[in-house]
Design a protein around this motif. Structure first.
Motif, mmCIF file in Angstrom:
data_model
loop_
_atom_site.group_PDB
_atom_site.id
_atom_site.type_symbol
_atom_site.label_atom_id
_atom_site.label_comp_id
_atom_site.label_asym_id
_atom_site.label_seq_id
_atom_site.Cartn_x
_atom_site.Cartn_y
_atom_site.Cartn_z
ATOM 1 N N LEU A 129 14.745 -1.190 0.507
ATOM 2 C CA LEU A 129 13.508 -1.960 0.619
ATOM 3 C C LEU A 129 13.703 -3.440 0.314
ATOM 4 O O LEU A 129 12.896 -4.269 0.743
ATOM 5 N N SER A 130 14.775 -3.778 -0.398
ATOM 6 C CA SER A 130 15.044 -5.186 -0.704
ATOM 7 C C SER A 130 15.992 -5.834 0.294
ATOM 8 O O SER A 130 16.321 -7.016 0.165
ATOM 9 N N GLY A 131 16.431 -5.053 1.285
ATOM 10 C CA GLY A 131 17.331 -5.587 2.301
ATOM 11 C C GLY A 131 18.758 -5.737 1.834
ATOM 12 O O GLY A 131 19.542 -6.477 2.449
ATOM 13 N N LYS A 132 19.148 -5.027 0.781
ATOM 14 C CA LYS A 132 20.490 -5.167 0.235
ATOM 15 C C LYS A 132 21.398 -3.981 0.548
ATOM 16 O O LYS A 132 22.543 -3.942 0.083
ATOM 17 N N SER A 133 20.925 -2.993 1.298
ATOM 18 C CA SER A 133 21.721 -1.788 1.526
ATOM 19 C C SER A 133 22.827 -2.036 2.539
ATOM 20 O O SER A 133 22.703 -2.887 3.426
ATOM 21 N N ASP A 134 23.889 -1.276 2.396
ATOM 22 C CA ASP A 134 25.023 -1.347 3.326
ATOM 23 C C ASP A 134 24.751 -0.390 4.484
ATOM 24 O O ASP A 134 24.993 0.809 4.379
ATOM 25 N N GLU A 135 24.240 -0.934 5.582
ATOM 26 C CA GLU A 135 23.871 -0.106 6.733
ATOM 27 C C GLU A 135 25.108 0.514 7.388
ATOM 28 O O GLU A 135 25.049 1.615 7.919
ATOM 29 N N GLU A 136 26.219 -0.190 7.354
ATOM 30 C CA GLU A 136 27.420 0.311 8.024
ATOM 31 C C GLU A 136 28.023 1.486 7.272
ATOM 32 O O GLU A 136 28.369 2.509 7.871
ATOM 33 N N ARG A 137 28.159 1.349 5.969
ATOM 34 C CA ARG A 137 28.736 2.442 5.184
ATOM 35 C C ARG A 137 27.728 3.562 4.971
ATOM 36 O O ARG A 137 28.107 4.730 4.829
ATOM 37 N N GLY A 138 26.449 3.220 4.922
ATOM 38 C CA GLY A 138 25.418 4.231 4.747
ATOM 39 C C GLY A 138 25.027 4.473 3.314
ATOM 40 O O GLY A 138 24.156 5.307 3.044
ATOM 41 N N TRP A 139 25.612 3.770 2.364
ATOM 42 C CA TRP A 139 25.223 3.905 0.955
ATOM 43 C C TRP A 139 25.670 2.640 0.226
ATOM 44 O O TRP A 139 26.525 1.883 0.694
ATOM 45 N N GLY B 96 12.066 -3.916 -8.988
ATOM 46 C CA GLY B 96 11.330 -4.182 -7.757
ATOM 47 C C GLY B 96 10.753 -5.582 -7.724
ATOM 48 O O GLY B 96 10.822 -6.283 -6.710
ATOM 49 N N ARG B 97 10.182 -6.018 -8.851
ATOM 50 C CA ARG B 97 9.639 -7.377 -8.913
ATOM 51 C C ARG B 97 10.744 -8.420 -8.781
ATOM 52 O O ARG B 97 10.586 -9.428 -8.079
ATOM 53 N N SER B 98 11.869 -8.173 -9.420
ATOM 54 C CA SER B 98 12.971 -9.137 -9.366
ATOM 55 C C SER B 98 13.478 -9.334 -7.942
ATOM 56 O O SER B 98 13.882 -10.445 -7.571
ATOM 57 N N TRP B 99 13.455 -8.271 -7.158
ATOM 58 C CA TRP B 99 13.977 -8.339 -5.791
ATOM 59 C C TRP B 99 12.866 -8.364 -4.738
ATOM 60 O O TRP B 99 13.106 -8.131 -3.576
ATOM 61 N N HIS B 100 11.638 -8.659 -5.182
ATOM 62 C CA HIS B 100 10.510 -8.897 -4.277
ATOM 63 C C HIS B 100 10.231 -7.692 -3.367
ATOM 64 O O HIS B 100 9.965 -7.845 -2.174
ATOM 65 N N VAL B 101 10.280 -6.505 -3.963
ATOM 66 C CA VAL B 101 9.915 -5.283 -3.238
ATOM 67 C C VAL B 101 8.418 -5.065 -3.429
ATOM 68 O O VAL B 101 7.954 -4.873 -4.551
ATOM 69 N N ALA B 102 7.678 -5.089 -2.334
ATOM 70 C CA ALA B 102 6.221 -4.973 -2.435
ATOM 71 C C ALA B 102 5.766 -3.539 -2.677
ATOM 72 O O ALA B 102 4.739 -3.308 -3.311
ATOM 73 N N SER C 44 0.816 -1.213 0.000
ATOM 74 C CA SER C 44 0.000 0.000 0.000
ATOM 75 C C SER C 44 0.855 1.270 0.000
ATOM 76 O O SER C 44 0.327 2.379 0.055
ATOM 77 N N VAL C 45 2.180 1.125 -0.068
ATOM 78 C CA VAL C 45 3.104 2.261 -0.039
ATOM 79 C C VAL C 45 3.587 2.573 -1.452
ATOM 80 O O VAL C 45 4.013 1.687 -2.189
ATOM 81 N N THR C 46 3.499 3.837 -1.832
ATOM 82 C CA THR C 46 4.063 4.323 -3.086
ATOM 83 C C THR C 46 5.121 5.368 -2.769
ATOM 84 O O THR C 46 4.854 6.319 -2.042
ATOM 85 N N ALA C 47 6.319 5.182 -3.312
ATOM 86 C CA ALA C 47 7.389 6.163 -3.153
ATOM 87 C C ALA C 47 7.596 6.882 -4.479
ATOM 88 O O ALA C 47 7.856 6.244 -5.509
#
Length: 312
Positions: free
Chosen positions: A58-68, A121-127, A29-32
């Protein structure tokens, strides 16, 4: 809150709020609506930093430590590029590079940026729905004491060091809103529109510069709530405070609300700014620092709660 939630976003801070929203309400239900003003061609490739930051987050692939960028990234491409004397000021990891190569191939084949991001988004299962602000190129430029600089040269290569005197968006007047952008903003099914705590001048203003988007926000049925990018009168990261100082604007919640005058109905203010000049429009307070998923969920709930208590 049932119904669609729309968020205007760009950069890391906006992606954090979008992730919080996807945990606060059903993600589908979220649109960005995402800034593409910092998209650019580099090494022959089409790079979309804000879109990719959101996609990674949103796909859980981001580098949280580096920040980008991507987590567990490798850098073989950049290492070889340096040996050839290539431009290495903009870091492209190997996994990140695959995204740019494939996007460039599809765009050259006639696909639109909106189509490509939907495929990704579909390839990486982003709802959640990811909508570029426009399929036409819009380029953010800054007039500085070193002369005119395109956004990535200013932001990445020069690390925001030049003093800015103005910000402009080349191509915005000729651009069209991306497919479904106006429909999402004006739909009666949209229950809240949020403006993320992204840089107002570099991440949100490019979106508003596309003809039709500002008017759609002003006429929307859903309440529009902005989240202040200031935390204790400063930015968590990035040049928001520096730009406000250089452009002659006080770094206060009131100045943020004034910047969005005519399109927002309320502002969510960081609790550390209670003593700062506050907006005349409706506002509420929350700890808006988003270091963990719980933090992002807290800010998302606070913004949605404020929207639910706000009428147009």
């Amino acid at each position: 809150m049932s119904g669609r939630i729309v968020v205007l976003t760009g950069g890391v801070g906006g992606a954090k709020l979008a992730l919080g929203l996807c945990h606060a309400v059903p993600a589908e239900s979220v649109t960005a609506i995402v800034n593409t003003g910092d998209d650019f061609r580099h090494l022959g490739l089409w790079i979309s930093p804000d879109l990719d930051t959101l996609l990674y987050t949103l796909s859980g692939k981001s580098d949280e430590e580096r920040g980008w960028g991507r987590a567990s990234e490798s850098w073989n491409f950049m290492a070889v590029l340096r040996t050839l004397g290539g431009e290495d000021w903009f870091q492209l990891g190997d996994g990140d590079l695959a995204l740019h190569v494939e996007r460039s191939r599809r765009l050259q084949a006639g696909r639109t940026l909106t189509d490509v991001m939907a495929d990704y988004g579909r390839s990486w299962h982003v709802a959640a729905e990811i909508l570029p602000m426009s399929d036409q190129p819009v380029a953010t430029w800054l007039d500085t004491d070193e002369g005119p600089l395109p956004f990535q040269r200013y932001f990445v290569e020069r690390r925001c060091a030049p003093r800015a005197t103005a910000v402009r968006f080349d191509g915005a007047e000729q651009a069209l809103p991306g497919p479904d952008v106006i429909a999402r903003l004006t739909s009666p099914d949209t229950k809240a529109i949020l403006i993320a705590p992204s840089n107002p001048y570099l991440s949100i203003d490019p979106i508003l510069a596309v003809p039709g988007i500002r008017a759609a926000l002003a006429s929307a049925v859903a309440p529009v709530v902005a989240v202040s990018p200031l935390v204790g009168g400063d930015a968590v990261k990035g040049p928001t405070r520096k730009l406000m100082d250089e452009l002659g604007m006080p770094a206060t919640p009131r100045a943020i609300a004034d910047h969005y005058a005519g399109i927002i109905d309320a502002l969510l203010v960081d609790e550390r700014d209670r003593g700062a000049p506050l907006p005349e429009t409706a506002h509420d307070f929350c700890d808006t620092l988003m270091l963990t998923l719980d933090d992002r969920l807290r800010v998302a709930h606070a913004a949605l709660d404020l929207a639910a208590r706000t009428t147009r």
